[in-house]
Scaffold this active site. Sequence first.
Site, mmCIF file in Angstrom:
data_model
loop_
_atom_site.group_PDB
_atom_site.id
_atom_site.type_symbol
_atom_site.label_atom_id
_atom_site.label_comp_id
_atom_site.label_asym_id
_atom_site.label_seq_id
_atom_site.Cartn_x
_atom_site.Cartn_y
_atom_site.Cartn_z
ATOM 1 N N TYR A 63 35.888 28.697 26.839
ATOM 2 C CA TYR A 63 34.498 28.348 26.505
ATOM 3 C C TYR A 63 33.849 27.937 27.820
ATOM 4 O O TYR A 63 34.079 26.841 28.307
ATOM 5 C CB TYR A 63 34.483 27.185 25.519
ATOM 6 C CG TYR A 63 33.119 26.830 24.936
ATOM 7 C CD1 TYR A 63 32.030 26.516 25.746
ATOM 8 C CD2 TYR A 63 32.938 26.774 23.564
ATOM 9 C CE1 TYR A 63 30.803 26.170 25.204
ATOM 10 C CE2 TYR A 63 31.712 26.420 23.011
ATOM 11 C CZ TYR A 63 30.651 26.122 23.840
ATOM 12 O OH TYR A 63 29.441 25.770 23.297
ATOM 13 N N TYR A 65 26.555 34.485 23.718
ATOM 14 C CA TYR A 65 26.821 33.060 23.534
ATOM 15 C C TYR A 65 26.639 32.700 22.073
ATOM 16 O O TYR A 65 25.527 32.679 21.555
ATOM 17 C CB TYR A 65 25.874 32.236 24.404
ATOM 18 C CG TYR A 65 25.986 30.735 24.207
ATOM 19 C CD1 TYR A 65 27.164 30.053 24.520
ATOM 20 C CD2 TYR A 65 24.915 29.989 23.721
ATOM 21 C CE1 TYR A 65 27.267 28.679 24.340
ATOM 22 C CE2 TYR A 65 25.010 28.616 23.545
ATOM 23 C CZ TYR A 65 26.184 27.962 23.861
ATOM 24 O OH TYR A 65 26.280 26.607 23.689
#
Lengths: 390, 124
Positions: free
Chosen positions: A288, A338
């Site tokens: 991430y 995203y």
Amino acid sequence: MTGHPIAAITGLGFSALSRKPGSSVRRLACDAVRDAAADGGLPLSSIDGLLLNRSPIEPFETLPLSVRRDLGLGDLRLLASIEGEGSSVVQMIQYAALAIQAGMAERVACVFADAPITANVNAGKTFAIALPITGIEDWESEIGFLGAAPAFALVAARYMALYGATPEDFGNWAIAERQWAMLNPRAFLKKPLSMDDYLASRPIARPLRMLDCAYPVNGAVAFIVGKVEVAAAARPPVYIHGMGQGHSGCPAFSDHEPEFDNGAAMAGRIAYAMAGVGPVDVSSAQFYAPFSCAGIVALENYGFCKRGEGAGFVSAGNIAPGGTLPVNTGGGMLSGFYLQGATSICEAVIQTRGEGGQRQVTNDVVLATGLGGRQEHHGALILSPHASLT
Amino acid sequence: MSNPIATDEPDGFRVGLARGELMVMSCSPCEAVLDYSARYCTVCGSPEIRWRKASGKAELRCVVEMSVSYTLELPAPFLIASVKLEEGPHLLAPYIGFWESAYGGQPVAAQFENGGFHFRSVAA
Ligand SMILES: [Zn+2]
């Protein structure tokens, strides 16, 4: 150490992913859950648990527990909304796995959905809320330190100050993710990216440029977590061998470096130990990383290089296609898309299944991580197609 | 104030700034200086925290340029520094200077000018 897997990810589903406003968050979530159930090869009615995760900046009503009614699910043995900021998708899968291992549930759907792009507001504005950093209430908004970008710019600037990283090091992260994205049909940014393009991109919060930042989309991703025994007979199995979390207690005081000592190393240590593996065993890492600097710090915290060496590791080509450690093989958050915690975990599942097509790399041990807030919440998963890692 | 400090002056930081003083939090019983997020003493556990005047001397950790304007009141570009105060706490604050020539470890000092508060580099 190495024992039986804890549980398995037996379904992966997507809603439409888009840069245009459209469906509600709630609808996107349902589309993804239905797709994941179909992917797992079992009827929607076999789901006996549902965990929900919305963006931490959206109100509860955008993805309420009543989503279960939209889906037409019957009695559920598990139902909750999970909030651990960007570590939530990892957390949902962890709690689902624990519930399954303990016998509370057998087939749990975990879904993240978000729609930051709306008719009147671009995603940059949507995410331009102040993150608390100093501990002085509302101080960040008072001084105009708005949004996630400056919070991560602080990480990049401190990294440059301590370790002498250059703009090109961050550029190499962005370029590597773009190279991976060009191999992923689901990625959004696939035009070749040169260092000149990167250096010419406009500053957002110096040292961060536009091309250091995540590329938000509207959409949802769902995961079905199920029993190990069922996974063996179904799709290419994705066994969960290790799970860890780390939530930083590092104070913003004296010689502490909260920008780097952020809880990720703890999450990694716990997950590696549970799986009986170490960084050297990892085939690919799915981090991430909403900004390039976060990925460089993650490489260090998850044990792939020493503190201060992550930038050099990236610039030496290690994370790009053909490198020693494939990282964010779907194009990551900068060039793929995203969707907060879902981005890294869906790519980890695809790689573990061997369904990466042109971008498929070896997949014996896949590390997948979540990161929340300004990097103070972390979750890690160790996935493998093998039922045993010994 | 969603998480007020158990002190006679929950917003002592801003009260201090208004009279031109930079404040840090410290524990009443043991006098340890605490980071700004502490709501109990991290040394002795006491909830009795008070505000104490800081020297204003600090070491620059790094500087971020806010390159995009989000509000009319604060047009970009402007600079925000992360500093390590002499007493220990890290603080984010406006910075007067140039992003290109700001480097970690530089000595800086809190200044109150024209009703504003910021840090500036000073001779070592
Ligand atoms: Zn004390």
